[in-house]
Scaffold this motif. Structure first.
Motif, PDB file in Angstrom:
ATOM      1  N   ASN A 133       0.348  -1.428   0.090  1.00  0.00           N
ATOM      2  CA  ASN A 133      -0.088   0.190  -0.401  1.00  0.00           C
ATOM      3  C   ASN A 133       0.927   1.428  -0.777  1.00  0.00           C
ATOM      4  OD1 ASN A 133      -2.686  -1.604   0.167  1.00  0.00           O
ATOM      5  ND2 ASN A 133      -2.394  -1.452   2.265  1.00  0.00           N
ATOM      6  N   ASN A 134       1.798   1.483   0.618  1.00  0.00           N
ATOM      7  CA  ASN A 134       3.115   2.454   0.722  1.00  0.00           C
ATOM      8  C   ASN A 134       3.465   2.384  -0.400  1.00  0.00           C
ATOM      9  OD1 ASN A 134       2.549   2.900   3.484  1.00  0.00           O
ATOM     10  ND2 ASN A 134       4.445   1.807   4.177  1.00  0.00           N
ATOM     11  N   LEU A 135       3.758   1.203  -0.950  1.00  0.00           N
ATOM     12  CA  LEU A 135       4.360   1.478  -2.779  1.00  0.00           C
ATOM     13  C   LEU A 135       3.864   2.021  -3.817  1.00  0.00           C
ATOM     14  CD1 LEU A 135       6.391  -2.377  -2.451  1.00  0.00           C
ATOM     15  CD2 LEU A 135       7.646   0.347  -2.531  1.00  0.00           C
ATOM     16  N   ILE A 136       2.095   1.677  -3.403  1.00  0.00           N
ATOM     17  CA  ILE A 136       0.958   1.965  -4.732  1.00  0.00           C
ATOM     18  C   ILE A 136       1.243   3.493  -5.258  1.00  0.00           C
ATOM     19  CG2 ILE A 136      -1.158   2.510  -4.945  1.00  0.00           C
ATOM     20  CD1 ILE A 136      -1.719  -0.679  -4.327  1.00  0.00           C
ATOM     21  N   ALA A 137       0.836   4.340  -3.210  1.00  0.00           N
ATOM     22  CA  ALA A 137       1.219   5.966  -2.829  1.00  0.00           C
ATOM     23  C   ALA A 137       2.788   6.575  -3.371  1.00  0.00           C
ATOM     24  CB  ALA A 137       1.326   5.536  -0.895  1.00  0.00           C
ATOM     25  N   LYS A 138       3.739   5.313  -3.317  1.00  0.00           N
ATOM     26  CA  LYS A 138       5.093   6.312  -3.092  1.00  0.00           C
ATOM     27  C   LYS A 138       5.423   6.175  -5.131  1.00  0.00           C
ATOM     28  CE  LYS A 138       7.735   6.080   1.162  1.00  0.00           C
ATOM     29  NZ  LYS A 138       8.700   4.912   1.316  1.00  0.00           N
ATOM     30  N   LEU A 139       4.936   4.967  -5.383  1.00  0.00           N
ATOM     31  CA  LEU A 139       4.836   4.944  -6.520  1.00  0.00           C
ATOM     32  C   LEU A 139       3.747   5.724  -7.673  1.00  0.00           C
ATOM     33  CD1 LEU A 139       5.586   1.458  -6.861  1.00  0.00           C
ATOM     34  CD2 LEU A 139       7.272   2.757  -7.063  1.00  0.00           C
ATOM     35  N   GLY A 140       2.937   6.463  -7.179  1.00  0.00           N
ATOM     36  CA  GLY A 140       1.854   7.276  -7.947  1.00  0.00           C
ATOM     37  C   GLY A 140       1.343   6.693  -8.857  1.00  0.00           C
ATOM     38  N   VAL A 141       0.756   5.042  -8.362  1.00  0.00           N
ATOM     39  CA  VAL A 141      -0.288   4.745  -9.588  1.00  0.00           C
ATOM     40  C   VAL A 141      -1.603   4.732  -8.589  1.00  0.00           C
ATOM     41  CG1 VAL A 141       2.329   3.179 -10.347  1.00  0.00           C
ATOM     42  CG2 VAL A 141       0.567   2.235  -8.422  1.00  0.00           C
ATOM     43  N   ALA A 142      -2.050   3.711  -9.789  1.00  0.00           N
ATOM     44  CA  ALA A 142      -3.653   3.654  -9.603  1.00  0.00           C
ATOM     45  C   ALA A 142      -3.750   2.557  -8.807  1.00  0.00           C
ATOM     46  CB  ALA A 142      -4.221   3.974 -10.871  1.00  0.00           C
ATOM     47  N   GLY A 143      -4.350   2.418  -7.688  1.00  0.00           N
ATOM     48  CA  GLY A 143      -4.052   0.560  -7.448  1.00  0.00           C
ATOM     49  C   GLY A 143      -3.270  -0.707  -7.385  1.00  0.00           C
ATOM     50  N   LYS A 144      -4.035  -1.345  -6.913  1.00  0.00           N
ATOM     51  CA  LYS A 144      -3.421  -2.348  -7.666  1.00  0.00           C
ATOM     52  C   LYS A 144      -3.443  -3.091  -9.030  1.00  0.00           C
ATOM     53  CE  LYS A 144      -5.376  -5.793  -3.090  1.00  0.00           C
ATOM     54  NZ  LYS A 144      -6.172  -6.011  -3.007  1.00  0.00           N
ATOM     55  N   GLY A 191      -2.755  -0.726 -11.357  1.00  0.00           N
ATOM     56  CA  GLY A 191      -2.145   0.526 -11.558  1.00  0.00           C
ATOM     57  C   GLY A 191      -0.487  -0.485 -10.997  1.00  0.00           C
ATOM     58  N   PHE A 192      -0.047  -0.605 -10.334  1.00  0.00           N
ATOM     59  CA  PHE A 192       1.135  -1.491  -8.947  1.00  0.00           C
ATOM     60  C   PHE A 192       0.769  -2.701 -10.366  1.00  0.00           C
ATOM     61  CE2 PHE A 192       2.871  -4.257  -6.054  1.00  0.00           C
ATOM     62  CZ  PHE A 192       3.705  -3.619  -5.809  1.00  0.00           C
ATOM     63  N   LYS A 197       0.570  -3.184 -13.269  1.00  0.00           N
ATOM     64  CA  LYS A 197       1.407  -3.110 -14.428  1.00  0.00           C
ATOM     65  C   LYS A 197       2.909  -2.439 -14.401  1.00  0.00           C
ATOM     66  CE  LYS A 197       0.816   0.565 -18.407  1.00  0.00           C
ATOM     67  NZ  LYS A 197      -0.002   1.508 -18.898  1.00  0.00           N
ATOM     68  N   PHE A 198       2.908  -1.442 -13.210  1.00  0.00           N
ATOM     69  CA  PHE A 198       4.302  -1.377 -12.561  1.00  0.00           C
ATOM     70  C   PHE A 198       5.330  -2.231 -12.448  1.00  0.00           C
ATOM     71  CE2 PHE A 198       7.496   0.479  -9.635  1.00  0.00           C
ATOM     72  CZ  PHE A 198       8.164   1.370 -10.244  1.00  0.00           C
ATOM     73  N   LEU A 199       4.860  -3.344 -12.087  1.00  0.00           N
ATOM     74  CA  LEU A 199       5.381  -4.764 -11.843  1.00  0.00           C
ATOM     75  C   LEU A 199       6.123  -5.226 -12.802  1.00  0.00           C
ATOM     76  CD1 LEU A 199       4.010  -6.441  -8.611  1.00  0.00           C
ATOM     77  CD2 LEU A 199       5.794  -5.104  -9.143  1.00  0.00           C
ATOM     78  N   LEU A 200       5.350  -5.218 -14.269  1.00  0.00           N
ATOM     79  CA  LEU A 200       5.544  -5.877 -15.282  1.00  0.00           C
ATOM     80  C   LEU A 200       6.062  -4.879 -16.333  1.00  0.00           C
ATOM     81  CD1 LEU A 200       1.554  -6.876 -16.657  1.00  0.00           C
ATOM     82  CD2 LEU A 200       3.850  -8.296 -16.096  1.00  0.00           C
ATOM     83  N   GLU A 201       6.620  -3.450 -16.239  1.00  0.00           N
ATOM     84  CA  GLU A 201       6.717  -2.655 -16.678  1.00  0.00           C
ATOM     85  C   GLU A 201       8.533  -2.385 -15.677  1.00  0.00           C
ATOM     86  OE1 GLU A 201       4.777   0.986 -16.530  1.00  0.00           O
ATOM     87  OE2 GLU A 201       3.259   0.406 -18.050  1.00  0.00           O
ATOM     88  N   THR A 202       8.542  -2.770 -15.129  1.00  0.00           N
ATOM     89  CA  THR A 202       9.887  -2.069 -14.224  1.00  0.00           C
ATOM     90  C   THR A 202      10.907  -4.193 -14.538  1.00  0.00           C
ATOM     91  OG1 THR A 202       8.766  -0.906 -12.063  1.00  0.00           O
ATOM     92  CG2 THR A 202      10.678  -2.638 -11.608  1.00  0.00           C
ATOM     93  N   ALA A 203      10.477  -5.045 -14.796  1.00  0.00           N
ATOM     94  CA  ALA A 203      10.560  -6.733 -14.328  1.00  0.00           C
ATOM     95  C   ALA A 203      11.249  -6.677 -16.453  1.00  0.00           C
ATOM     96  CB  ALA A 203       9.775  -6.882 -14.724  1.00  0.00           C
ATOM     97  N   GLN A 204      10.503  -5.586 -16.988  1.00  0.00           N
ATOM     98  CA  GLN A 204      10.401  -5.677 -18.074  1.00  0.00           C
ATOM     99  C   GLN A 204      11.860  -4.732 -18.930  1.00  0.00           C
ATOM    100  OE1 GLN A 204       7.507  -4.602 -20.218  1.00  0.00           O
ATOM    101  NE2 GLN A 204       6.390  -6.555 -20.833  1.00  0.00           N
ATOM    102  N   ASN A 205      11.611  -3.473 -17.890  1.00  0.00           N
ATOM    103  CA  ASN A 205      13.195  -2.656 -18.483  1.00  0.00           C
ATOM    104  C   ASN A 205      14.100  -2.831 -17.940  1.00  0.00           C
ATOM    105  OD1 ASN A 205      11.575  -0.511 -19.589  1.00  0.00           O
ATOM    106  ND2 ASN A 205      10.588  -0.119 -17.607  1.00  0.00           N
ATOM    107  N   ILE A 206      14.108  -3.775 -16.058  1.00  0.00           N
ATOM    108  CA  ILE A 206      15.134  -4.267 -15.523  1.00  0.00           C
ATOM    109  C   ILE A 206      15.914  -5.991 -15.222  1.00  0.00           C
ATOM    110  CG2 ILE A 206      16.690  -4.400 -12.728  1.00  0.00           C
ATOM    111  CD1 ILE A 206      14.894  -2.548 -11.859  1.00  0.00           C
ATOM    112  N   TRP A 207      15.001  -6.887 -15.744  1.00  0.00           N
ATOM    113  CA  TRP A 207      15.636  -8.135 -15.838  1.00  0.00           C
ATOM    114  C   TRP A 207      15.981  -8.158 -17.574  1.00  0.00           C
ATOM    115  CZ3 TRP A 207      16.876  -6.591 -11.455  1.00  0.00           C
ATOM    116  CH2 TRP A 207      16.469  -7.589 -10.384  1.00  0.00           C
TER     117      TRP A 207
END
Length: 92
Positions: A64-75, A77-78, A80-90
């Protein structure tokens, strides 16, 4: 994917993830960073809690803190952020 990093240096994936986030001016606590890392690895809340030696409700609080800090729209959005992050990093 990222699990390959764990064989050589246990902190390398966390440092890599943290560097990626800092370039975007996203500042997380170490525990939030760990939760985010394990979430990008596809772990669910009980698995993350076991990995970190904490309660599942603590993992939910971190998310929940991550959702707020990342500025994503709920679960959604979280996720989607995980998928984009995984693609960009790993996958780079």
């Amino acid at each position: 994917m990222a699990a390959n990093y764990l064989n050589s240096d246990p902190f390398k994936p966390l440092n890599h993830l943290e560097s990626y986030l800092l370039r975007q001016s996203i500042f997380l606590s170490r525990q939030e960073l760990k939760v985010l890392y394990w979430a990008t690895e596809g772990k669910n809340n009980p698995e993350i809690a076991a990995q970190l030696g904490t309660a599942t409700c603590t993992v939910k609080t971190h998310k929940n803190n991550l959702i707020a800090k990342l500025g994503v729209a709920g679960k959604a959005g979280f996720q989607k952020f995980l998928l984009e992050t995984a693609q960009n990093i790993w996958l780079t």
